[in-house]
Design an enzyme around this catalytic site. Structure first.
Site, PDB file in Angstrom:
ATOM      1  N   THR A 126     -11.946 -46.566 -54.816  1.00  0.00           N
ATOM      2  CA  THR A 126     -11.870 -45.411 -53.983  1.00  0.00           C
ATOM      3  C   THR A 126     -10.747 -44.451 -54.073  1.00  0.00           C
ATOM      4  O   THR A 126      -9.741 -44.738 -54.714  1.00  0.00           O
ATOM      5  CB  THR A 126     -11.301 -46.152 -52.470  1.00  0.00           C
ATOM      6  OG1 THR A 126     -12.294 -47.331 -52.248  1.00  0.00           O
ATOM      7  CG2 THR A 126     -11.432 -45.066 -51.173  1.00  0.00           C
ATOM      8  N   GLU A 127     -11.127 -43.165 -53.811  1.00  0.00           N
ATOM      9  CA  GLU A 127     -10.351 -42.171 -54.056  1.00  0.00           C
ATOM     10  C   GLU A 127     -10.127 -41.202 -52.738  1.00  0.00           C
ATOM     11  O   GLU A 127     -11.108 -41.411 -51.730  1.00  0.00           O
ATOM     12  CB  GLU A 127     -10.901 -41.123 -54.997  1.00  0.00           C
ATOM     13  CG  GLU A 127     -10.879 -41.789 -56.415  1.00  0.00           C
ATOM     14  CD  GLU A 127     -11.728 -40.822 -57.486  1.00  0.00           C
ATOM     15  OE1 GLU A 127     -11.980 -39.846 -57.087  1.00  0.00           O
ATOM     16  OE2 GLU A 127     -11.549 -41.066 -58.695  1.00  0.00           O
ATOM     17  N   PRO A 128      -9.504 -40.318 -52.663  1.00  0.00           N
ATOM     18  CA  PRO A 128      -9.209 -39.522 -51.447  1.00  0.00           C
ATOM     19  C   PRO A 128     -10.333 -38.878 -50.958  1.00  0.00           C
ATOM     20  O   PRO A 128     -10.875 -38.773 -49.738  1.00  0.00           O
ATOM     21  CB  PRO A 128      -8.052 -38.511 -51.719  1.00  0.00           C
ATOM     22  CG  PRO A 128      -7.286 -39.217 -52.821  1.00  0.00           C
ATOM     23  CD  PRO A 128      -7.992 -40.048 -53.731  1.00  0.00           C
ATOM     24  N   ALA A 130     -13.509 -40.108 -52.227  1.00  0.00           N
ATOM     25  CA  ALA A 130     -14.694 -40.705 -52.855  1.00  0.00           C
ATOM     26  C   ALA A 130     -14.616 -42.063 -52.057  1.00  0.00           C
ATOM     27  O   ALA A 130     -13.943 -43.041 -52.536  1.00  0.00           O
ATOM     28  CB  ALA A 130     -14.872 -40.923 -54.293  1.00  0.00           C
ATOM     29  N   ILE A 157      -5.988 -49.004 -52.057  1.00  0.00           N
ATOM     30  CA  ILE A 157      -6.073 -50.113 -52.877  1.00  0.00           C
ATOM     31  C   ILE A 157      -5.329 -51.354 -52.580  1.00  0.00           C
ATOM     32  O   ILE A 157      -4.176 -51.358 -52.633  1.00  0.00           O
ATOM     33  CB  ILE A 157      -5.805 -49.572 -54.420  1.00  0.00           C
ATOM     34  CG1 ILE A 157      -6.615 -48.128 -54.728  1.00  0.00           C
ATOM     35  CG2 ILE A 157      -6.295 -50.687 -55.401  1.00  0.00           C
ATOM     36  CD1 ILE A 157      -8.126 -48.314 -54.691  1.00  0.00           C
ATOM     37  N   ASP A 240     -20.572 -56.582 -54.554  1.00  0.00           N
ATOM     38  CA  ASP A 240     -21.557 -57.770 -54.356  1.00  0.00           C
ATOM     39  C   ASP A 240     -20.781 -59.157 -54.106  1.00  0.00           C
ATOM     40  O   ASP A 240     -20.831 -59.575 -53.046  1.00  0.00           O
ATOM     41  CB  ASP A 240     -22.630 -58.010 -55.331  1.00  0.00           C
ATOM     42  CG  ASP A 240     -23.880 -57.114 -55.160  1.00  0.00           C
ATOM     43  OD1 ASP A 240     -23.853 -56.206 -54.447  1.00  0.00           O
ATOM     44  OD2 ASP A 240     -24.585 -57.280 -55.910  1.00  0.00           O
ATOM     45  N   GLN A 279     -17.463 -69.581 -15.515  1.00  0.00           N
ATOM     46  CA  GLN A 279     -18.612 -69.594 -16.501  1.00  0.00           C
ATOM     47  C   GLN A 279     -18.724 -68.252 -17.408  1.00  0.00           C
ATOM     48  O   GLN A 279     -19.084 -68.156 -18.226  1.00  0.00           O
ATOM     49  CB  GLN A 279     -20.002 -69.553 -15.717  1.00  0.00           C
ATOM     50  CG  GLN A 279     -20.234 -70.879 -15.295  1.00  0.00           C
ATOM     51  CD  GLN A 279     -21.451 -70.896 -14.553  1.00  0.00           C
ATOM     52  OE1 GLN A 279     -22.005 -69.918 -13.661  1.00  0.00           O
ATOM     53  NE2 GLN A 279     -22.251 -72.020 -14.394  1.00  0.00           N
ATOM     54  N   GLU A 363     -14.525 -52.335 -48.531  1.00  0.00           N
ATOM     55  CA  GLU A 363     -15.860 -52.884 -49.393  1.00  0.00           C
ATOM     56  C   GLU A 363     -17.217 -52.400 -48.592  1.00  0.00           C
ATOM     57  O   GLU A 363     -18.301 -53.278 -48.983  1.00  0.00           O
ATOM     58  CB  GLU A 363     -15.642 -54.490 -49.514  1.00  0.00           C
ATOM     59  CG  GLU A 363     -14.252 -54.735 -50.065  1.00  0.00           C
ATOM     60  CD  GLU A 363     -14.308 -55.939 -50.957  1.00  0.00           C
ATOM     61  OE1 GLU A 363     -15.204 -56.497 -51.506  1.00  0.00           O
ATOM     62  OE2 GLU A 363     -13.163 -56.498 -51.088  1.00  0.00           O
ATOM     63  N   GLY A 364     -17.371 -51.183 -48.229  1.00  0.00           N
ATOM     64  CA  GLY A 364     -18.467 -50.831 -47.723  1.00  0.00           C
ATOM     65  C   GLY A 364     -18.429 -50.982 -46.226  1.00  0.00           C
ATOM     66  O   GLY A 364     -18.432 -52.059 -45.688  1.00  0.00           O
TER      67      GLY A 364
HETATM   68  N1  CAA Z   1     -25.399 -54.206 -58.847  1.00  0.00           N
HETATM   69  C1  CAA Z   1     -25.715 -53.723 -60.099  1.00  0.00           C
HETATM   70  N2  CAA Z   1     -26.470 -52.187 -60.066  1.00  0.00           N
HETATM   71  C2  CAA Z   1     -26.381 -51.639 -58.820  1.00  0.00           C
HETATM   72  C3  CAA Z   1     -26.075 -52.264 -57.645  1.00  0.00           C
HETATM   73  C4  CAA Z   1     -25.715 -53.605 -57.775  1.00  0.00           C
HETATM   74  N3  CAA Z   1     -25.438 -54.383 -56.624  1.00  0.00           N
HETATM   75  N4  CAA Z   1     -26.406 -51.528 -56.764  1.00  0.00           N
HETATM   76  C5  CAA Z   1     -26.896 -50.349 -57.300  1.00  0.00           C
HETATM   77  N5  CAA Z   1     -26.687 -50.329 -58.658  1.00  0.00           N
HETATM   78  C6  CAA Z   1     -27.361 -49.449 -59.631  1.00  0.00           C
HETATM   79  C7  CAA Z   1     -28.789 -49.151 -59.321  1.00  0.00           C
HETATM   80  O1  CAA Z   1     -29.728 -49.909 -60.035  1.00  0.00           O
HETATM   81  C8  CAA Z   1     -28.788 -47.725 -59.925  1.00  0.00           C
HETATM   82  O2  CAA Z   1     -28.780 -47.631 -61.439  1.00  0.00           O
HETATM   83  P1  CAA Z   1     -29.930 -46.851 -62.312  1.00  0.00           P
HETATM   84  O3  CAA Z   1     -29.678 -45.413 -62.050  1.00  0.00           O
HETATM   85  O4  CAA Z   1     -29.782 -47.536 -63.680  1.00  0.00           O
HETATM   86  O5  CAA Z   1     -31.157 -47.238 -61.822  1.00  0.00           O
HETATM   87  C9  CAA Z   1     -27.309 -47.133 -59.829  1.00  0.00           C
HETATM   88  O6  CAA Z   1     -26.329 -48.231 -59.792  1.00  0.00           O
HETATM   89  C10 CAA Z   1     -27.367 -46.051 -58.753  1.00  0.00           C
HETATM   90  O7  CAA Z   1     -27.693 -46.609 -57.576  1.00  0.00           O
HETATM   91  P2  CAA Z   1     -27.834 -46.121 -56.226  1.00  0.00           P
HETATM   92  O8  CAA Z   1     -28.700 -44.902 -56.385  1.00  0.00           O
HETATM   93  O9  CAA Z   1     -28.084 -46.947 -55.118  1.00  0.00           O
HETATM   94  O10 CAA Z   1     -26.348 -45.208 -55.864  1.00  0.00           O
HETATM   95  P3  CAA Z   1     -25.944 -44.545 -54.640  1.00  0.00           P
HETATM   96  O11 CAA Z   1     -25.192 -43.313 -54.908  1.00  0.00           O
HETATM   97  O12 CAA Z   1     -27.198 -44.257 -53.814  1.00  0.00           O
HETATM   98  O13 CAA Z   1     -24.891 -45.223 -53.854  1.00  0.00           O
HETATM   99  C11 CAA Z   1     -24.197 -46.971 -52.054  1.00  0.00           C
HETATM  100  C12 CAA Z   1     -25.069 -46.634 -53.309  1.00  0.00           C
HETATM  101  C13 CAA Z   1     -24.962 -48.151 -51.769  1.00  0.00           C
HETATM  102  C14 CAA Z   1     -24.212 -46.007 -51.081  1.00  0.00           C
HETATM  103  C15 CAA Z   1     -22.907 -47.077 -52.994  1.00  0.00           C
HETATM  104  O14 CAA Z   1     -22.389 -45.921 -53.258  1.00  0.00           O
HETATM  105  C16 CAA Z   1     -22.033 -47.941 -52.182  1.00  0.00           C
HETATM  106  O15 CAA Z   1     -21.955 -49.104 -51.993  1.00  0.00           O
HETATM  107  N6  CAA Z   1     -21.089 -47.096 -51.408  1.00  0.00           N
HETATM  108  C17 CAA Z   1     -20.014 -47.802 -50.910  1.00  0.00           C
HETATM  109  C18 CAA Z   1     -18.737 -48.092 -51.676  1.00  0.00           C
HETATM  110  C19 CAA Z   1     -17.746 -49.359 -51.304  1.00  0.00           C
HETATM  111  O16 CAA Z   1     -18.094 -50.076 -50.917  1.00  0.00           O
HETATM  112  N7  CAA Z   1     -16.682 -48.873 -51.349  1.00  0.00           N
HETATM  113  C20 CAA Z   1     -15.616 -49.511 -50.993  1.00  0.00           C
HETATM  114  C21 CAA Z   1     -14.384 -49.682 -52.055  1.00  0.00           C
HETATM  115  S1  CAA Z   1     -13.606 -51.199 -52.821  1.00  0.00           S
HETATM  116  C22 CAA Z   1     -12.532 -51.468 -51.611  1.00  0.00           C
HETATM  117  O17 CAA Z   1     -12.631 -51.279 -50.395  1.00  0.00           O
HETATM  118  C23 CAA Z   1     -11.067 -52.009 -52.449  1.00  0.00           C
HETATM  119  C24 CAA Z   1     -10.184 -52.636 -51.527  1.00  0.00           C
HETATM  120  O18 CAA Z   1      -9.107 -52.747 -52.276  1.00  0.00           O
HETATM  121  C25 CAA Z   1     -10.628 -53.538 -50.730  1.00  0.00           C
END
Ligand code: CAA
Length: 384
Positions: A126-128, A130, A157, A240, A279, A363-364
């Site tokens: 994550t970025e400011p 993104a 982070i 995932d 209840q 995480e989304g």
């Molecule tokens: N595993 C492997 N590859 C994957 C995948 C997965 N689960 N999901 C997508 N991909 C691949 C796709 O197959 C595709 O590959 P190709 O171009 O070769 O076909 C590529 O990635 C791009 O996929 P998308 O077109 O689906 O990408 P998108 O830009 O449309 O984004 C999204 C999809 C679901 C919105 C994704 O950007 C997303 O999950 N965003 C949320 C981000 C997030 O969860 N951030 C949390 C940060 S982590 C955190 O919170 C840190 C902490 O410290 C707790």
């Protein structure tokens, strides 16, 4: 899928339940108030041999199958979501990601230290600018002779300020979009790498959250994880695993809310009888129990698919979406049952409420999980 726990899963559940009740629950309130990171608890989990979770035994892990890992995380989440978050990042986002994408040398170098707790890891995506749009990375990586030069800032982070190792995502060629992204391993102490703790969070106060700053941060060419262009897939596959762990932790929050609500409802008297006899109170507890049962099944289903090596992105999003929203519902009702007392930190339910909220964001977000589920149903690939 056999829904009965195996002897080993039962053993892990009992061990982690006892550990949570003896080591985590008694200090959770104090750590929350003091915003103090419980490194000692991590070390104790490492001593039990569980900090490696599903990491292979040859790299120092416990080699757990995924339902066992979910059970362990659920029990820890029942006691304290800050500890659970620290573990989810360490094991799911960092350890499993290095195991899947790292070279043999990287695995041998980092995994044993992550599993023993000698090294803490963080995941710098994550970025400011993104968050949900994770492709849109501003952090850059330029190859200069035999070194990568990384520049950029990561935010929100988890573990960032206490981490010895960061997986950092960066863009190597903006024109290529997600195909230009790459993941890098940056060790603390690397010139140009620094962190700033983020304070004032609503919840997860005893887990560390920080910004990562890379200013002309030079790292060896070999510190790339996977290949240039693998970055986005690495991030998504890591998420995932991370979301699976968040979902399991949320089942734990729901359980914590049920336990606290039943205890309080039996104790508290109004109109000359325990409020448990009303209840409308039973209704709230019943809903929490239904949510817990449904969430557990979704988590175990995702774990079962992961055990079979099946990519379970959609099923994990379903589990994460449902369990995190269920944890928020349960915490809201648990406070309601506690009335005015639930609004103070004399009881744990206000902490569950503050901690549950982030699980619908990090995480989304819940909206991103629904987008993944909806796109899968409709066969829609690209968001742009
Ligand atoms: N595993 C492997 N590859 C994957 C995948 C997965 N689960 N999901 C997508 N991909 C691949 C796709 O197959 C595709 O590959 P190709 O171009 O070769 O076909 C590529 O990635 C791009 O996929 P998308 O077109 O689906 O990408 P998108 O830009 O449309 O984004 C999204 C999809 C679901 C919105 C994704 O950007 C997303 O999950 N965003 C949320 C981000 C997030 O969860 N951030 C949390 C940060 S982590 C955190 O919170 C840190 C902490 O410290 C707790």
């Amino acid at each position: 899928m056999d829904l009965n726990l195996t002897d080993e899963q039962q053993m892990i559940k009992e061990t982690m339940k006892r550990f949570t009740d003896e080591e985590i629950v008694p200090v959770a309130r104090e750590n929350d108030i003091n915003e103090s990171f419980p490194r000692d608890i991590l070390n104790k989990i490492a001593s039990l041999g569980f900090l490696g979770g599903p990491i292979e035994e040859k790299y120092g892990g416990a080699g757990m199958e995924y339902i066992s890992y979910g059970i362990m995380i659920e029990e820890i989440g029942r006691g304290c979501s800050s500890v659970r978050t620290t573990l989810s990042v360490q094991i799911s986002l960092v350890g499993l990601t290095i195991q899947r994408w790292g070279s043999e040398e990287q695995k041998e170098k980092y995994l044993p230290m992550l599993c023993s707790g000698d090294m803490i890891g963080c995941f710098g995506l994550t970025e400011p600018g993104a968050g949900s749009d994770a492709v849109n990375q501003s952090t850059t990586a330029l190859l200069k002779k035999d070194e990568w030069v990384i520049n950029g800032t990561k935010t929100w982070i988890s573990n960032g300020g206490v981490a010895d190792l960061a997986i950092v995502f960066a863009q190597t060629d903006k024109k290529k979009g997600h195909k230009g992204l790459a993941a890098f391993l940056i060790e603390r102490g690397t010139h140009g790498f620094s962190t700033i703790d983020i304070r004032g969070k609503l919840g997860l106060r005893s887990s560390n959250t920080a910004q990562l700053i890379m200013e002309n941060c030079w790292i060896p060419k070999a510190n790339i994880l996977g290949e240039v262009g693998d970055g986005f897939k690495i991030a998504m596959s890591a998420l995932d695993n991370g979301r699976y762990s968040v979902a399991a932790g949320c089942v734990g929050i729901v359980q914590g809310c049920i336990d606290a609500s039943i205890r309080y409802a039996k104790e508290r008297k109004q109109f000359d009888r325990p409020i448990a006899s009303f209840q409308l109170v039973q209704d709230m507890i019943a809903r929490m129990i239904v949510d817990r049962e449904a969430a557990i099944l979704l988590v175990y289903n995702a774990g079962h698919l992961k055990n079979k090596g099946i990519m379970a992105t959609k099923e994990i999003s379903i589990a994460k979406y449902f369990a995190s929203e269920a944890s928020m519902r349960a915490a809201t009702d648990a406070i309601q049952i506690h009335g005015g007392y639930g609004y103070s930190n004399e009881y744990p339910v206000e902490r569950y409420f503050r901690d549950a909220k982030v699980s619908t964001i990090y995480e989304g977000t819940s909206q991103i999980q629904k987008l993944i589920i909806g796109r899968d149903a409709l066969g829609i690939q690209a968001i742009r």
